[in-house]
Scaffold this motif. Structure first.
Motif, PDB file in Angstrom:
ATOM      1  N   PRO A 256       0.819  -1.219   0.000  1.00  0.00           N
ATOM      2  CA  PRO A 256       0.000   0.000   0.000  1.00  0.00           C
ATOM      3  C   PRO A 256       0.851   1.268   0.000  1.00  0.00           C
ATOM      4  O   PRO A 256       0.419   2.305  -0.499  1.00  0.00           O
ATOM      5  N   VAL A 257       2.052   1.209   0.572  1.00  0.00           N
ATOM      6  CA  VAL A 257       2.938   2.369   0.647  1.00  0.00           C
ATOM      7  C   VAL A 257       4.146   2.125  -0.258  1.00  0.00           C
ATOM      8  O   VAL A 257       4.893   1.164  -0.062  1.00  0.00           O
ATOM      9  N   ILE A 258       4.308   2.976  -1.253  1.00  0.00           N
ATOM     10  CA  ILE A 258       5.424   2.868  -2.194  1.00  0.00           C
ATOM     11  C   ILE A 258       6.268   4.139  -2.096  1.00  0.00           C
ATOM     12  O   ILE A 258       5.735   5.252  -2.112  1.00  0.00           O
ATOM     13  N   VAL A 259       7.583   3.968  -2.004  1.00  0.00           N
ATOM     14  CA  VAL A 259       8.500   5.098  -1.961  1.00  0.00           C
ATOM     15  C   VAL A 259       9.331   5.072  -3.239  1.00  0.00           C
ATOM     16  O   VAL A 259      10.144   4.167  -3.452  1.00  0.00           O
ATOM     17  N   PHE A 260       9.103   6.074  -4.109  1.00  0.00           N
ATOM     18  CA  PHE A 260       9.933   6.237  -5.298  1.00  0.00           C
ATOM     19  C   PHE A 260      11.080   7.175  -4.926  1.00  0.00           C
ATOM     20  O   PHE A 260      10.860   8.326  -4.545  1.00  0.00           O
ATOM     21  N   SER A 261      12.292   6.644  -5.049  1.00  0.00           N
ATOM     22  CA  SER A 261      13.465   7.321  -4.523  1.00  0.00           C
ATOM     23  C   SER A 261      14.604   7.240  -5.526  1.00  0.00           C
ATOM     24  O   SER A 261      14.489   6.604  -6.577  1.00  0.00           O
TER      25      SER A 261
ATOM     26  N   ASN B 246      -1.693   3.833  -1.587  1.00  0.00           N
ATOM     27  CA  ASN B 246      -2.775   3.347  -2.458  1.00  0.00           C
ATOM     28  C   ASN B 246      -2.810   4.120  -3.778  1.00  0.00           C
ATOM     29  O   ASN B 246      -3.875   4.453  -4.299  1.00  0.00           O
ATOM     30  N   GLY B 247      -1.636   4.421  -4.320  1.00  0.00           N
ATOM     31  CA  GLY B 247      -1.544   5.102  -5.608  1.00  0.00           C
ATOM     32  C   GLY B 247      -1.727   6.593  -5.548  1.00  0.00           C
ATOM     33  O   GLY B 247      -1.654   7.273  -6.567  1.00  0.00           O
ATOM     34  N   LYS B 248      -1.907   7.158  -4.344  1.00  0.00           N
ATOM     35  CA  LYS B 248      -2.092   8.601  -4.181  1.00  0.00           C
ATOM     36  C   LYS B 248      -0.865   9.192  -3.516  1.00  0.00           C
ATOM     37  O   LYS B 248      -0.414   8.719  -2.472  1.00  0.00           O
TER      38      LYS B 248
ATOM     39  N   ASP C 128      -1.725   9.677  11.090  1.00  0.00           N
ATOM     40  CA  ASP C 128      -3.116  10.015  10.747  1.00  0.00           C
ATOM     41  C   ASP C 128      -3.293  10.224   9.240  1.00  0.00           C
ATOM     42  O   ASP C 128      -4.316   9.828   8.669  1.00  0.00           O
ATOM     43  N   LYS C 129      -2.287  10.834   8.629  1.00  0.00           N
ATOM     44  CA  LYS C 129      -2.379  11.102   7.183  1.00  0.00           C
ATOM     45  C   LYS C 129      -2.431   9.793   6.398  1.00  0.00           C
ATOM     46  O   LYS C 129      -3.280   9.621   5.500  1.00  0.00           O
ATOM     47  N   ILE C 130      -1.545   8.872   6.746  1.00  0.00           N
ATOM     48  CA  ILE C 130      -1.508   7.610   6.004  1.00  0.00           C
ATOM     49  C   ILE C 130      -2.739   6.761   6.281  1.00  0.00           C
ATOM     50  O   ILE C 130      -3.345   6.192   5.357  1.00  0.00           O
TER      51      ILE C 130
END
Length: 273
Positions: free
Chosen positions: A167-172, A229-231, A250-252
């Protein structure tokens, strides 16, 4: 005064000319062609009855007129049967055959419900002749699947596969200090389950293409780019600010509270000395 044989020959030639003229000035359908053949047969047979046994013999069969030169007579009235008489009889027979064939060809060309050529058939079997089925949207999409060899399609397919990892993706990028700071906050300060999936774009074979696609999709073309989730929830500065305000969890979880479990690893003890 012309002889009786010459008169008969001229009459026969005149009738042939009339028949040929009627053929070229009329539009023949299948019914008209049959009427023409009946008229043609009656005319030739009537001529035969008048001529008796003289001249060329014309035979009518069930499939049309077939001119056969069975016996050449003295057509030019010179008192002898010569090569010119034989040649005239052959020429007339040939003209009759040609007229008959043209009538048949034109009738066949106008025949209704002519089958399509095999290359245009849709389906299999005799019932498929002439069928042309219009494809609907569903059929058209099945007949024309997306070409995965297209570069844009490959990028989209690769990005979709990455987004399924977590659900959580980090593009780095491995050398980017802002990316390092964002990864330090997410991976070292918090426990996130499922764990974030990190994509180092500078090491990925399609890194440039993926970064361009992310720019189109999220409006952020720089790294880091953190997606839930893609956002996109931002980059290094946004993650650091949310952490400082104690609102990152809270944000996630506001985006995905069901699948993501998240807590801070080290919490400061409240109160005490």
């Amino acid at each position: 005064m012309p002889s009786a044989r010459r008169v008969r020959f001229l009459v026969m030639v005149g009738m042939a000319v009339i028949v040929t003229t009627l053929f070229f000035t009329s539009q023949f359908g299948s019914d008209e062609s049959r009427a023409f053949q009946d008229f043609y047969g009656k005319t030739v047979n009537a001529m035969e009855r008048k001529r008796g046994s003289g001249g060329a013999q014309i035979i009518m069969d069930g499939k049309g007129a077939t001119a056969v030169v069975s016996e050449a007579k003295d057509k030019d009235g010179d008192g002898a049967v010569g090569e010119d008489d034989v040649q005239q009889a052959k020429e007339m027979a040939e003209r009759l055959r040609e007229a008959e064939q043209r009538a048949k060809d034109q009738a066949n060309a106008k025949a209704p419900l002519k089958p399509d050529s095999p290359s245009e058939l849709v389906g299999v079997g005799s019932s498929a002749g002439g069928q042309h089925r219009k494809l609907g949207d569903k059929d058209a999409s099945a007949a024309n699947p997306k070409d995965e060899s297209d570069p844009a399609s490959k990028v989209e397919a690769t990005l979709n596969e990455i987004l399924k990892k977590s659900p959580v993706i980090v593009f780095s990028k491995s050398y980017c200090p802002f990316s390092k700071r964002a990864k330090g906050v997410l991976l070292e300060k918090y426990t996130i389950d499922p764990a974030p999936y990190v994509v180092e774009l500078d090491q990925h074979p399609m890194g440039k293409e993926l970064q361009a696609k992310l720019g189109e999709m999220t409006g952020r073309s720089t790294v880091p780019n953190i997606l839930v989730n893609g956002k996109s929830i931002g980059g290094g500065d946004e993650i650091s600010e949310l952490d400082a305000r104690k609102t990152l969890i809270d944000k996630i979880k506001s985006i995905d509270n069901k699948r993501i479990a998240m807590k801070e690893k080290f919490t400061r003890p409240r109160g005490g000395d």
